[in-house]
Scaffold this motif. Structure first.
Motif, mmCIF file in Angstrom:
data_model
loop_
_atom_site.group_PDB
_atom_site.id
_atom_site.type_symbol
_atom_site.label_atom_id
_atom_site.label_comp_id
_atom_site.label_asym_id
_atom_site.label_seq_id
_atom_site.Cartn_x
_atom_site.Cartn_y
_atom_site.Cartn_z
ATOM 1 N N GLN A 78 -15.648 6.291 68.517
ATOM 2 C CA GLN A 78 -16.978 6.695 68.058
ATOM 3 C C GLN A 78 -17.754 5.508 67.508
ATOM 4 O O GLN A 78 -18.939 5.336 67.810
ATOM 5 C CB GLN A 78 -16.855 7.782 66.982
ATOM 6 N N LEU A 135 -15.531 7.671 61.073
ATOM 7 C CA LEU A 135 -15.636 7.592 62.529
ATOM 8 C C LEU A 135 -14.328 7.091 63.129
ATOM 9 O O LEU A 135 -13.646 6.241 62.560
ATOM 10 C CB LEU A 135 -16.765 6.636 62.927
ATOM 11 N N GLN A 142 -20.315 11.322 73.688
ATOM 12 C CA GLN A 142 -18.940 10.829 73.654
ATOM 13 C C GLN A 142 -18.547 10.321 75.022
ATOM 14 O O GLN A 142 -19.124 10.723 76.049
ATOM 15 C CB GLN A 142 -17.983 11.917 73.194
ATOM 16 N N ILE A 160 -23.279 11.305 67.793
ATOM 17 C CA ILE A 160 -21.886 10.926 68.045
ATOM 18 C C ILE A 160 -20.949 11.714 67.130
ATOM 19 O O ILE A 160 -19.918 12.232 67.554
ATOM 20 C CB ILE A 160 -21.702 9.413 67.859
#
Length: 316
Positions: free
Chosen positions: A163, A159, A315, A309
């Motif tokens: 995020q 990530l 987002q 996500i």
């Protein structure tokens, strides 16, 4: 004497710089399982008022300007996430035959902001001490788990910091655990996580007032007319006032900071008192189903949020 000494040591630890909400709760749980509470009656009465006062103190750590800067998308995600968690929690509660009040407390804690949300809606719904203890214990145990495993999962999943910050803000119950987890991941994750979590925490106000209005309506329509049994959450208005003062009366920043830290200490001490009051007999009375409901609800919310996500559906 043995129990009194252990209780005093626990209290001193809870107000010390080394304590945190999960650690204080853990210490209380250990005490509750190995010793007889020497001040059970006083602790029950005091923890209720201390918990509400602590929620007000935590309001001095909320900056409304930062919440607004989180962006409309972040606020929208929190609204959808809270509605989803409350609905799913209600459904799981019915499927698992959890008492409606306990199911609602755990769902609210999962959806909004953990212990603070439970502290807000618990007195309004007339929750018992057993229900409050089990609900608070559940969300803070899961907070401790999230603090450890979220950064590991985020790294393994690749990530980005943005995020991860968004995921932590939407899936972890307590603000302090969001801060702790995102701080381990990076500065950008910390900034995103904190602002979105603040936007999520603000929903404690309309949810609490809505529950109070619903309870009052039920009381008025009941044959007994037990209007006096409905509690108006006055401390929520003080919570809002504290947030406004902290946001705009910047001249007293040091004082507001001190009150916020006092609220944090009060919440930590409250969790020790709650844990100390949670005995095997209480768990037996309430049952393990609320704990299981909290775990399943949290796993679904966290996994779904992560999938959305990573897939780019959610987002900032």
């Amino acid at each position: 004497m043995h129990s009194k000494l252990l209780f005093l040591i626990g209290v001193l630890f809870a107000v010390s710089p080394w304590a945190s909400p999960p650690l204080a709760l853990g210490a209380g749980l250990i005490f509750g399982f190995v010793a007889t509470h020497p001040y059970a009656k006083e602790s029950r009465k005091g923890s209720r008022w201390l918990l509400q006062a602590s929620v007000v103190g935590l309001g001095f750590g909320m900056n409304l300007s930062q919440v607004l800067r989180a962006g409309r998308s972040g606020i929208a995600y929190t609204a959808v996430g809270i509605a989803f968690a409350l609905t799913l929690g209600w459904a799981l509660g019915r499927m698992m035959n959890v008492h409606p009040r306990a199911a609602f407390l755990i769902s609210t804690g999962t959806a909004i902001c953990g212990g603070s949300a439970i502290a807000a809606v618990g007195p309004i719904t007339g929750a018992t001490e057993d229900e409050m203890s089990v609900s608070l214990g559940t969300v803070f145990i899961l907070n401790s788990v999230a603090l450890i495993i979220f950064p590991i999962i985020g790294t393994a999943m690749g990530l980005t910091q943005q995020q991860f910050g968004l995921w932590a803000a939407l899936a972890i119950h307590d603000t302090s655990s969001v801060v702790g987890a995102t701080a381990k991941f990076g500065a950008v994750a910390l900034a995103v996580g904190t602002t979105v979590k603040l936007a999520r925490a603000l929903w404690i106000i309309p949810v609490s007032l809505g529950v109070a209005a619903l309870q009052r309506r039920k009381a008025c329509s009941a044959e007994t007319g037990a209007r006096a049994g409905v509690q108006v959450p006055w401390f929520i208005f003080l919570f809002v006032l504290a947030a406004v003062v902290n946001s705009y009366a910047t001249a007293g920043a040091q004082v507001w900071s001190a009150l916020y830290h006092a609220g944090r200490i009060g919440l930590t001490l409250t969790l020790f008192l709650i844990g100390a009051s949670l005995s095997p007999a209480q768990i037996k009375r309430v049952g393990v189903r609320p704990l299981l409901q909290g775990i399943v609800l949290w796993l679904i919310v966290g996994a779904l949020g992560l999938a959305l996500i990573r897939g780019g559906w959610v987002q900032l």
